[in-house]
Design an enzyme around this catalytic site. Structure first.
Site, PDB file in Angstrom:
ATOM      1  N   CYS A  28       0.835  -1.212   0.000  1.00 32.14           N
ATOM      2  CA  CYS A  28       0.000   0.000   0.000  1.00 32.14           C
ATOM      3  C   CYS A  28       0.870   1.263   0.000  1.00 32.14           C
ATOM      4  CB  CYS A  28      -0.917  -0.047   1.230  1.00 32.14           C
ATOM      5  SG  CYS A  28      -1.760   1.485   1.608  1.00 32.14           S
ATOM      6  N   CYS A  31       0.077   3.784   2.736  1.00 37.14           N
ATOM      7  CA  CYS A  31       0.527   3.243   4.028  1.00 37.14           C
ATOM      8  C   CYS A  31       2.007   3.553   4.256  1.00 37.14           C
ATOM      9  CB  CYS A  31       0.314   1.733   4.084  1.00 37.14           C
ATOM     10  SG  CYS A  31      -1.419   1.229   3.951  1.00 37.14           S
TER      11      CYS A  31
END
Length: 110
Positions: A28, A31
């Protein structure tokens, strides 16, 4: 450093005044941007807030349990109980302001 959460240690780690759990995944992009922000906030607020992480790839049941549909998502626990969830990428100042507000609310109800 944030504690890695799994089904076995969730209750123990969240059994305090306030815990912030970051739901993330290694693939991600947002993230990866949030990670250093959360590390900085842990350095600044770690004496008041327990910071933890859940890799959703390894813990899909936890993600489902807390209705995490997108990552990054942060779930705020107070005294072992999930109280709020926010999703998305936040600038450090905005996230710090939110967490400090949650700390104030936790102190009022304590």
């Amino acid at each position: 450093m944030a504690v890695e959460i799994n089904q076995q240690n969730l209750t123990t780690v969240t059994n305090n005044k306030m815990t912030v759990i970051d739901f993330w995944a290694p693939w991600c992009g947002p993230c990866k941007i949030m990670d250093p922000i959360l590390e900085q906030l842990e350095a600044e607020l770690g004496d008041q807030i327990q910071f933890a992480k859940v890799n959703v790839d390894n813990n899909q049941a936890l993600a489902e349990q807390y209705h995490v549909m997108s990552i990054p998502s942060i779930v705020v626990f107070k005294n072992g109980e999930a109280k709020e969830k926010v999703s998305g990428l936040f600038p450090k100042d905005k996230l710090k302001e939110y967490l400090v507000k949650k700390l104030g609310e936790a102190s009022e109800t304590a």
